[in-house]
Design a protein around this motif. Sequence first.
Motif, short mmCIF file in Angstrom:
data_model
loop_
_atom_site.label_atom_id
_atom_site.label_comp_id
_atom_site.label_asym_id
_atom_site.label_seq_id
_atom_site.Cartn_x
_atom_site.Cartn_y
_atom_site.Cartn_z
N CYS A 8 0.91 -1.14 0.06
CA CYS A 8 0.00 0.12 0.13
C CYS A 8 0.93 1.34 0.01
N TRP A 31 -5.18 -1.85 3.26
CA TRP A 31 -5.24 -3.14 2.62
C TRP A 31 -6.48 -3.43 2.14
N ARG A 55 2.15 -10.26 4.07
CA ARG A 55 2.20 -9.49 3.00
C ARG A 55 3.85 -9.04 3.02
#
Length: 162
Positions: A8, A31, A55
Motif C-alpha cells: 500500500c 489493505w 504481506r
Amino acid sequence: RETMGNPCMNNYTAGDGRRFWLVGLQGDRHWPALCAAVGRPEWLVDERFATARARAVNAAGLVAELDAVFAAKPLDEWAEAFGAQPELFWSPINSMEDVVADEQFHAGGGVVYVPAQDGSSVPMVATPADFSATPCDVRGCAPALGEHTEGLLADKRTDHAR
C-alpha cells in the motif's frame, strides 16, 4: 520496489505506462481498500496476504501480482477505482509535460518570466524555496560565456593594487 513489505506504500505502472504512488502508510488500514480497488477481495483471507507480516514475507510475489493487475488498465481507469475507496490514498507521478500543463503549477507561481537582454522574456521554473522575509527577485538570465570576464578581472587588478 519489488520487495516492498507494504504494497500500500509503493509505486506502480498502469497499462498506459503512466506511473502512480499508493500512499498507505498504515498497511492494515489501507489493505482492504486496495483489495477492493483492484477487485481482489479474496486477498483479504489469502494466508499469503491476510496480515501485514504475511504481506511482508510474500512481498515479491504480491508486488508482482499487483504489477500485473495494474498493467491491465490505463491510469484514468485506476483513478476511478481508487476514487471509489476513501481509505486508499494515491497520487499520479507526473511527467514534465504533466507538470507544465497543470493549471495549479502555474497558479502557484511555478513559472517565472525572466527578462532577457534583447527585451524578451524567458520562461523558467521558479525557485522551489519560498521565504516570505526574503522573496525571490528575478533580475535576468544567466550571463553569456565570458560576459563579465573583463569587469571581474579589472576588479581583481584594482584589489591587488590597494
